[in-house]
Design a protein around this motif. Structure first.
Motif, PDB file in Angstrom:
ATOM      1  N   ASP A   1      78.628 -76.535 -37.575  1.00 33.88           N
ATOM      2  CA  ASP A   1      79.389 -76.444 -38.830  1.00 33.88           C
ATOM      3  C   ASP A   1      80.614 -77.346 -38.808  1.00 33.88           C
ATOM      4  OD1 ASP A   1      77.598 -74.604 -39.815  1.00 33.88           O
ATOM      5  OD2 ASP A   1      78.841 -72.841 -39.339  1.00 33.88           O
ATOM      6  N   SER A   2      81.094 -77.657 -37.604  1.00 33.45           N
ATOM      7  CA  SER A   2      82.273 -78.521 -37.463  1.00 33.45           C
ATOM      8  C   SER A   2      81.886 -79.991 -37.301  1.00 33.45           C
ATOM      9  CB  SER A   2      83.119 -78.072 -36.274  1.00 33.45           C
ATOM     10  OG  SER A   2      83.611 -76.759 -36.476  1.00 33.45           O
ATOM     11  N   GLY A   3      80.581 -80.277 -37.434  1.00 35.00           N
ATOM     12  CA  GLY A   3      80.134 -81.667 -37.390  1.00 35.00           C
ATOM     13  C   GLY A   3      79.676 -82.180 -36.045  1.00 35.00           C
ATOM     14  N   ASP A   4      79.464 -81.272 -35.095  1.00 34.43           N
ATOM     15  CA  ASP A   4      79.010 -81.690 -33.770  1.00 34.43           C
ATOM     16  C   ASP A   4      77.491 -81.865 -33.770  1.00 34.43           C
ATOM     17  OD1 ASP A   4      79.812 -81.933 -30.749  1.00 34.43           O
ATOM     18  OD2 ASP A   4      78.081 -80.591 -30.764  1.00 34.43           O
TER      19      ASP A   4
ATOM     20  N   ASN B   1      71.647 -80.035 -32.868  1.00 36.31           N
ATOM     21  CA  ASN B   1      70.371 -80.212 -32.173  1.00 36.31           C
ATOM     22  C   ASN B   1      70.038 -78.984 -31.320  1.00 36.31           C
ATOM     23  OD1 ASN B   1      68.102 -81.940 -30.917  1.00 36.31           O
ATOM     24  ND2 ASN B   1      69.281 -81.289 -29.151  1.00 36.31           N
ATOM     25  N   ASN B   2      71.017 -78.505 -30.573  1.00 39.98           N
ATOM     26  CA  ASN B   2      70.781 -77.351 -29.710  1.00 39.98           C
ATOM     27  C   ASN B   2      70.411 -76.112 -30.520  1.00 39.98           C
ATOM     28  OD1 ASN B   2      71.518 -79.081 -27.678  1.00 39.98           O
ATOM     29  ND2 ASN B   2      73.487 -78.130 -27.261  1.00 39.98           N
ATOM     30  N   LEU B   3      71.063 -75.955 -31.659  1.00 42.42           N
ATOM     31  CA  LEU B   3      70.747 -74.832 -32.536  1.00 42.42           C
ATOM     32  C   LEU B   3      69.328 -74.981 -33.084  1.00 42.42           C
ATOM     33  CD1 LEU B   3      71.817 -72.239 -33.862  1.00 42.42           C
ATOM     34  CD2 LEU B   3      72.710 -73.665 -35.734  1.00 42.42           C
ATOM     35  N   GLY B   4      68.941 -76.219 -33.359  1.00 38.76           N
ATOM     36  CA  GLY B   4      67.584 -76.487 -33.819  1.00 38.76           C
ATOM     37  C   GLY B   4      66.545 -76.052 -32.799  1.00 38.76           C
ATOM     38  N   VAL B   5      66.849 -76.263 -31.528  1.00 36.83           N
ATOM     39  CA  VAL B   5      65.937 -75.845 -30.455  1.00 36.83           C
ATOM     40  C   VAL B   5      65.732 -74.335 -30.498  1.00 36.83           C
ATOM     41  CG1 VAL B   5      65.660 -75.653 -27.950  1.00 36.83           C
ATOM     42  CG2 VAL B   5      66.491 -77.794 -28.951  1.00 36.83           C
ATOM     43  N   LEU B   6      66.816 -73.599 -30.738  1.00 35.46           N
ATOM     44  CA  LEU B   6      66.715 -72.140 -30.793  1.00 35.46           C
ATOM     45  C   LEU B   6      65.838 -71.692 -31.962  1.00 35.46           C
ATOM     46  CD1 LEU B   6      70.359 -70.942 -29.966  1.00 35.46           C
ATOM     47  CD2 LEU B   6      68.430 -71.289 -28.425  1.00 35.46           C
ATOM     48  N   TYR B   7      66.006 -72.328 -33.109  1.00 39.52           N
ATOM     49  CA  TYR B   7      65.184 -71.968 -34.270  1.00 39.52           C
ATOM     50  C   TYR B   7      63.731 -72.386 -34.066  1.00 39.52           C
ATOM     51  CZ  TYR B   7      68.850 -70.208 -37.342  1.00 39.52           C
ATOM     52  OH  TYR B   7      69.831 -69.431 -37.900  1.00 39.52           O
ATOM     53  N   GLU B   8      63.511 -73.487 -33.377  1.00 42.75           N
ATOM     54  CA  GLU B   8      62.139 -73.920 -33.110  1.00 42.75           C
ATOM     55  C   GLU B   8      61.435 -72.930 -32.178  1.00 42.75           C
ATOM     56  OE1 GLU B   8      59.608 -77.671 -31.206  1.00 42.75           O
ATOM     57  OE2 GLU B   8      61.785 -77.801 -31.351  1.00 42.75           O
ATOM     58  N   ASN B   9      62.160 -72.441 -31.181  1.00 46.00           N
ATOM     59  CA  ASN B   9      61.561 -71.566 -30.175  1.00 46.00           C
ATOM     60  C   ASN B   9      61.740 -70.077 -30.454  1.00 46.00           C
ATOM     61  OD1 ASN B   9      60.810 -73.859 -28.697  1.00 46.00           O
ATOM     62  ND2 ASN B   9      62.759 -73.897 -27.597  1.00 46.00           N
ATOM     63  N   GLY B  10      62.567 -69.750 -31.458  1.00 47.43           N
ATOM     64  CA  GLY B  10      62.818 -68.342 -31.748  1.00 47.43           C
ATOM     65  C   GLY B  10      63.615 -67.655 -30.668  1.00 47.43           C
TER      66      GLY B  10
ATOM     67  N   SER C   1      70.290 -85.800 -36.075  1.00 49.34           N
ATOM     68  CA  SER C   1      69.946 -87.219 -35.989  1.00 49.34           C
ATOM     69  C   SER C   1      70.854 -88.056 -36.886  1.00 49.34           C
ATOM     70  CB  SER C   1      68.473 -87.443 -36.357  1.00 49.34           C
ATOM     71  OG  SER C   1      68.201 -87.015 -37.674  1.00 49.34           O
ATOM     72  N   GLU C   2      71.180 -87.530 -38.050  1.00 52.18           N
ATOM     73  CA  GLU C   2      72.093 -88.245 -38.948  1.00 52.18           C
ATOM     74  C   GLU C   2      73.488 -88.350 -38.345  1.00 52.18           C
ATOM     75  OE1 GLU C   2      71.826 -86.034 -42.560  1.00 52.18           O
ATOM     76  OE2 GLU C   2      69.933 -86.972 -43.191  1.00 52.18           O
ATOM     77  N   GLY C   3      73.806 -87.402 -37.472  1.00 54.92           N
ATOM     78  CA  GLY C   3      75.108 -87.414 -36.808  1.00 54.92           C
ATOM     79  C   GLY C   3      75.134 -88.234 -35.537  1.00 54.92           C
ATOM     80  N   GLY C   4      73.973 -88.815 -35.189  1.00 53.79           N
ATOM     81  CA  GLY C   4      73.923 -89.696 -34.024  1.00 53.79           C
ATOM     82  C   GLY C   4      73.338 -89.091 -32.767  1.00 53.79           C
ATOM     83  N   SER C   5      72.737 -87.902 -32.870  1.00 53.32           N
ATOM     84  CA  SER C   5      72.133 -87.278 -31.695  1.00 53.32           C
ATOM     85  C   SER C   5      70.724 -87.823 -31.472  1.00 53.32           C
ATOM     86  CB  SER C   5      72.069 -85.756 -31.871  1.00 53.32           C
ATOM     87  OG  SER C   5      71.321 -85.162 -30.835  1.00 53.32           O
ATOM     88  N   VAL C   6      70.529 -88.482 -30.359  1.00 59.14           N
ATOM     89  CA  VAL C   6      69.203 -89.010 -30.014  1.00 59.14           C
ATOM     90  C   VAL C   6      68.198 -87.878 -29.865  1.00 59.14           C
ATOM     91  CG1 VAL C   6      67.897 -90.261 -28.258  1.00 59.14           C
ATOM     92  CG2 VAL C   6      70.156 -91.067 -28.916  1.00 59.14           C
ATOM     93  N   ASN C   7      68.655 -86.753 -29.336  1.00 58.89           N
ATOM     94  CA  ASN C   7      67.771 -85.604 -29.167  1.00 58.89           C
ATOM     95  C   ASN C   7      67.290 -85.055 -30.507  1.00 58.89           C
ATOM     96  OD1 ASN C   7      67.884 -85.593 -26.341  1.00 58.89           O
ATOM     97  ND2 ASN C   7      69.757 -84.380 -26.332  1.00 58.89           N
TER      98      ASN C   7
ATOM     99  N   ALA D   1      64.391 -92.383 -30.886  1.00 57.38           N
ATOM    100  CA  ALA D   1      64.805 -91.649 -29.693  1.00 57.38           C
ATOM    101  C   ALA D   1      64.669 -92.527 -28.456  1.00 57.38           C
ATOM    102  CB  ALA D   1      63.964 -90.380 -29.537  1.00 57.38           C
ATOM    103  N   CYS D   2      63.566 -93.232 -28.382  1.00 56.70           N
ATOM    104  CA  CYS D   2      63.310 -94.120 -27.247  1.00 56.70           C
ATOM    105  C   CYS D   2      64.341 -95.241 -27.185  1.00 56.70           C
ATOM    106  CB  CYS D   2      61.895 -94.692 -27.354  1.00 56.70           C
ATOM    107  SG  CYS D   2      61.404 -95.735 -25.967  1.00 56.70           S
ATOM    108  N   ASP D   3      64.617 -95.830 -28.339  1.00 52.16           N
ATOM    109  CA  ASP D   3      65.616 -96.910 -28.406  1.00 52.16           C
ATOM    110  C   ASP D   3      66.992 -96.408 -27.974  1.00 52.16           C
ATOM    111  OD1 ASP D   3      63.689 -98.658 -29.310  1.00 52.16           O
ATOM    112  OD2 ASP D   3      64.247 -98.493 -31.429  1.00 52.16           O
ATOM    113  N   GLY D   4      67.220 -95.115 -28.169  1.00 53.04           N
ATOM    114  CA  GLY D   4      68.502 -94.527 -27.793  1.00 53.04           C
ATOM    115  C   GLY D   4      68.560 -94.092 -26.339  1.00 53.04           C
TER     116      GLY D   4
END
Length: 265
Positions: A132-135, A140-149, A167-173, A202-205
C-alpha cells in the motif's frame, strides 16, 4: 574526485555531530549515508562491521531506514553475529517508524519463521502495508500468498493484480509470478505468448527462474517459435544464474541439437 569529497564531507559532518556544535544537518542521516559507503565499499574499503556501527547510531537517533539496514546485517550475519530475533526487533522498529522496507523484511521473517513464530497471516498484513506504501517487492510477496493461499484465501485474480502492480513498480519477481499465472491460466486467460513476454522481462532482469521458464517455452514451442538454439542460450544463462535444473535442461537441448545436426549431415 566527487565521491572522495562526499566521503570527506560525511566524515566532517559526523565530527560536527559528535561535537554538538548545533549543525543544521540531520546527524542520523549522516550516519546512515556513511554506513552505506562502508557497506558498498565506495571510496573506502568495504567494512560491514563499520557499517553496522554507523547504522546502529542512526537507528539510536530514530532513523527508521538505518534501523532497517542494521536489521539486514543481523538477518544475514554481515559484520555482526547472525541473529534473527534481533533482526525482527530492528525491522519492527523500522516499520513502526514508517520505513516500508522494514515492514517487508519483517514479513519475510514471519513467512519463514526466523526469529519469530511462523505466521503467514502476519506476513500478509506486513506485506499489504508495504504494498500500500508503494513497495513493489511487498506487492510481489503478497501476490505469492494469494497464489498459494497462505495466510489469506487463495485468489488467483488477486495474485495477478498484485504481480501486475509489482512488475509496474520494477519488481523482476512480479514478471515471473504474473508469467506463471498466464502460463497456467490461473486468474487470467491462458496465454503462452504473454507468459513468454513476461518471462523474457524477468530473464532480462537477471531472474534465473524466469530464464529457465522461457527456455522451456522455446524448447516446446509454446507462445514462441520452437528454437532449440535459442533455448540452449537461455538455459545456459539460467544455469550461470544459479538455476541447477537449467544446467540439466541445457545439456538435454544440446543433445537434441547435436542429434539433429548429425541427421542433417
Amino acid at each position: 574526485m566527487k565521491k572522495t569529497f562526499l566521503l570527506l564531507g560525511l566524515l566532517v559532518s559526523v565530527a560536527s555531530a559528535d561535537s554538538g556544535n548545533g549543525a543544521v544537518f540531520d546527524s542520523a542521516v549522516v550516519y546512515r549515508n556513511l554506513g552505506e559507503l562502508y557497506y558498498n565499499g565506495e571510496e573506502t574499503k568495504q567494512d560491514y562491521s563499520k557499517a553496522a556501527q554507523l547504522w546502529q547510531k542512526a537507528c539510536d537517533l530514530g532513523d527508521a531506514i538505518g534501523c532497517n539496514k542494521l536489521g539486514v546485517l543481523y538477518h544475514y550475519g554481515q559484520g555482526v553475529r547472525q541473529d534473527y530475533s534481533k533482526a525482527a526487533q530492528l525491522y519492527q522498529k523500522a516499520c513502526n517508524g514508517g520505513d516500508v522496507g522494514g515492514c517487508r523484511n519483517l514479513g519475510i521473517l514471519y513467512y519463514n519463521g526466523n526469529g519469530v513464530r511462523q505466521d503467514y497471516y502476519k506476513a500478509a498484513q506486513l506485506w499489504q502495508k508495504a504494498c500500500d506504501s508503494g513497495d513493489a517487492d511487498g506487492c510481489n510477496n503478497l501476490g505469492v500468498l494469494y497464489e498459494n493461499g497462505q495466510g489469506v484465501r487463495q485468489d488467483y485474480s488477486k495474485a495477478a493484480q498484485l504481480y501486475q502492480k509489482a512488475s509496474e513498480g520494477g519488481s523482476v519477481n512480479g514478471y515471473l509470478g504474473l508469467g506463471t499465472l498466464y502460463y497456467n491460466g490461473q486468474g487470467v486467460r491462458q496465454d503462452y505468448y504473454k507468459a513468454a513476454q513476461l518471462w523474457q522481462k524477468a530473464c532480462d532482469g537477471g531472474n534465473a527462474e524466469g530464464c529457465r521458464n522461457l527456455g522451456v517455452l522455446y524448447t516446446n514451442g509454446n507462445g514462441v517459435r520452437q528454437d532449440y538454439y535459442k533455448a540452449a542460450q537461455i538455459f545456459q544463462k539460467a544455469c550461470e544464474g544459479g538455476s541447477k535444473y537449467s544446467c540439466e535442461f541445457y545439456k538435454k537441448v544440446l543433445t537434441k541439437i547435436n542429434s539433429q545436426e548429425n541427421l542433417d549431415y
